[in-house]
Design an enzyme around this catalytic site. Structure first.
Site, short mmCIF file in Angstrom:
data_model
loop_
_atom_site.label_atom_id
_atom_site.label_comp_id
_atom_site.label_asym_id
_atom_site.label_seq_id
_atom_site.Cartn_x
_atom_site.Cartn_y
_atom_site.Cartn_z
N CYS A 249 0.83 -1.05 -0.18
CA CYS A 249 0.04 -0.01 -0.07
C CYS A 249 0.87 1.24 -0.03
CB CYS A 249 -0.83 0.01 1.16
SG CYS A 249 -2.18 -1.59 1.15
N HIS B 46 -2.79 7.14 3.66
CA HIS B 46 -3.05 6.00 3.11
C HIS B 46 -4.36 5.47 3.72
CE1 HIS B 46 -3.94 1.80 1.81
NE2 HIS B 46 -3.43 1.27 2.97
N ASN C 160 -10.12 0.07 1.93
CA ASN C 160 -8.65 0.19 1.44
C ASN C 160 -8.42 -0.30 0.01
OD1 ASN C 160 -5.73 -0.45 1.50
ND2 ASN C 160 -5.80 -1.45 3.39
O1 UT7 Z 1 -2.54 -1.51 5.04
C1 UT7 Z 1 -2.79 -2.21 6.22
C2 UT7 Z 1 -3.98 -2.95 5.75
N1 UT7 Z 1 -4.37 -3.48 7.11
C3 UT7 Z 1 -5.27 -2.92 8.06
O2 UT7 Z 1 -5.91 -1.72 7.80
C4 UT7 Z 1 -5.99 -3.75 9.14
C5 UT7 Z 1 -5.44 -3.18 10.58
N2 UT7 Z 1 -6.09 -3.94 11.79
C6 UT7 Z 1 -7.55 -3.53 11.75
O3 UT7 Z 1 -7.75 -2.53 11.65
C7 UT7 Z 1 -8.03 -4.41 13.19
O4 UT7 Z 1 -7.11 -5.09 13.62
C8 UT7 Z 1 -9.19 -5.10 12.37
C9 UT7 Z 1 -10.53 -4.29 11.89
C10 UT7 Z 1 -8.83 -6.03 11.21
C11 UT7 Z 1 -9.77 -6.10 13.33
O5 UT7 Z 1 -10.28 -5.22 14.47
P1 UT7 Z 1 -9.65 -5.76 15.83
O6 UT7 Z 1 -10.37 -4.74 16.93
O7 UT7 Z 1 -8.44 -5.93 15.94
O8 UT7 Z 1 -10.39 -7.16 16.18
P2 UT7 Z 1 -9.72 -8.55 16.48
O9 UT7 Z 1 -9.18 -9.26 15.05
O10 UT7 Z 1 -8.98 -8.61 17.68
O11 UT7 Z 1 -11.03 -9.48 16.77
C12 UT7 Z 1 -12.02 -9.06 17.88
C13 UT7 Z 1 -13.31 -9.86 17.85
C14 UT7 Z 1 -12.97 -11.24 17.70
O12 UT7 Z 1 -13.86 -12.14 18.59
P3 UT7 Z 1 -13.61 -12.58 20.01
O13 UT7 Z 1 -12.48 -13.66 19.91
O14 UT7 Z 1 -13.16 -11.51 20.65
O15 UT7 Z 1 -14.60 -13.43 20.28
C15 UT7 Z 1 -13.30 -11.56 16.20
O16 UT7 Z 1 -13.49 -13.00 15.85
O17 UT7 Z 1 -14.03 -9.58 16.84
C16 UT7 Z 1 -14.45 -10.56 15.89
N3 UT7 Z 1 -14.40 -10.18 14.56
C17 UT7 Z 1 -15.67 -9.86 13.98
N4 UT7 Z 1 -16.77 -9.85 14.56
C18 UT7 Z 1 -17.84 -9.41 13.87
C19 UT7 Z 1 -13.45 -10.29 13.69
N5 UT7 Z 1 -13.86 -9.71 12.42
C20 UT7 Z 1 -15.32 -9.70 12.62
C21 UT7 Z 1 -16.40 -9.16 11.92
N6 UT7 Z 1 -17.72 -9.00 12.69
N7 UT7 Z 1 -16.13 -8.65 10.80
#
Ligand code: UT7
Length: 335
Positions: A119, A246, A276
């Protein structure tokens, strides 16, 4: 690594900007209809409400050509002497995208090559184009960021599928002087392969991302690079008119702006509408903000990006007066 964009008064100057988005929109409601997720979860974690997704009939090359054609229509008629396409999602492993893009624009015979830096690719491409101009290898360079990132996640992976969209953006650069509006100034670029596995995809549909670590690195690297570029320009961050980060996701870009002390009104954002879009993200946002008048001639503008690799970067520039170069009846920003 920091570098000024030109030598002995030669600078790369923006003289046209364009963008292209696929017409098909996938809303959060479309995702919640087939995945275990909610609109509220996606919006609160990412700021994204919808993304544009290309069908099989719209390739990375097609998007790049459309954005580039708009950038050329936005500018005075000048012969283009090189084309750089930043992309992580070329149509094929081989050959590169750029020669086909150049040829479809009627530019056969000039240097044309792809550049892969995740990116951050558009900022790396600006830097290499500025090098062409400073060295006298070319007097104008078309720099395109084009990606179809929506094809990378597993369509069933609710954590990654909501994040990405497709699109392309382009700027035309010409050789000019460092003190004119539109000149690219300080550039900061970096990479760290120890983080190579944090965002990886062996093939489309197989994206793996360690979201929490990526989030942390993205905020840290984008803020630091942007701070270094502004400081090297002699700019106070309070004097920056627009931070153009970005569009990784809305929470990341808000953290970056907050860390730099740049208030909301000076922090451009369109992730809610496009997601993104990888290397297309910054030029798409520049085209949007130029079209609706948020970017005005002379504005101090700070670009910053982070991506797979890991890679990161920042570029400082002043915004050009494109009304001086626009062709009457040019394509403008219709898309
Ligand atoms: O150019 C760089 C590109 N990458 C990015 O920009 C990504 C950077 N990372 C992020 O923005 C965040 O880490 C995410 C948006 C991808 C995820 O957010 P998070 O707050 O870090 O969530 P997490 O992965 O820690 O998951 C928290 C909870 C989990 O459930 P439990 O284990 O706490 O019960 C996930 O299973 O959220 C759950 N979860 C969802 N729930 C509903 C993960 N994806 C989803 C979803 N809908 N789409």
């Amino acid at each position: 690594m920091t570098a000024a964009s030109g030598v002995a008064g030669r600078a790369a100057v923006v003289c046209g900007v364009g963008a292209a988005l696929p017409p098909h929109i996938v809303s959060n409601a479309d995702l919640t209809a087939r995945l275990d997720t909610t609109d509220e979860w996606i919006r609160s974690r990412t700021g994204i409400a919808q993304r544009h997704v290309a069908g099989a009939d719209l390739s990375t090359t097609d998007l790049a050509v459309r954005a580039a054609a708009e950038a050329l229509a936005d500018s005075e008629p000048v012969p283009v002497e090189a084309v750089v396409v930043a992309t992580t999602t070329p149509d094929r492993c081989c050959p590169a995208t750029a020669p086909a893009v150049a040829t479809r624009l009627g530019l056969t015979g000039i240097p044309a090559y792809d550049l892969a830096a995740g990116c951050t690719g558009f900022l790396y491409a600006l830097a290499t184009a500025a090098g062409f101009l400073a060295a006298g290898t070319a007097r104008t360079v078309l720099v395109i960021g084009a990606d179809r990132l929506a094809s990378l996640p597993d369509p069933e992976d609710r954590t990654t599928v909501a994040l990405f969209g497709d699109g392309a953006g382009a700027v035309l650069l010409r050789c000019g002087s460092a003190d004119e509006a539109g000149a690219l100034g300080q550039m900061v670029l970096g990479s760290d392969g120890t983080g190579a596995d944090l965002i990886r995809a062996a093939h489309p549909g197989a994206l793996h991302m360690d979201g929490v670590d990526v989030f942390r690195h993205a905020v840290d690297r984008m803020s630091t690079a942007a701070h270094q570029a502004a400081t090297a320009m002699g700019w106070e961050l309070a004097d920056v008119d627009h931070l153009v980060p970005h569009q990784a996701n809305g929470r990341i870009t808000s953290f970056v702006a907050r860390q730099l002390g740049i208030p909301d009104g000076h922090h451009l954002c369109n992730v809610g509408e496009v997601g993104n879009t990888g290397a297309a993200s910054i030029p798409l946002l520049l085209a949007d903000a130029a079209a609706d008048g948020r970017l005005k001639p002379g504005h101090r503008t700070l670009l910053t990006a982070f991506g797979a690799g890991l890679t990161w970067g920042a570029v400082a520039l002043t915004w050009p007066d494109l009304s001086l170069t626009r062709l009457p009846g040019g394509a403008g920003h219709d898309r």
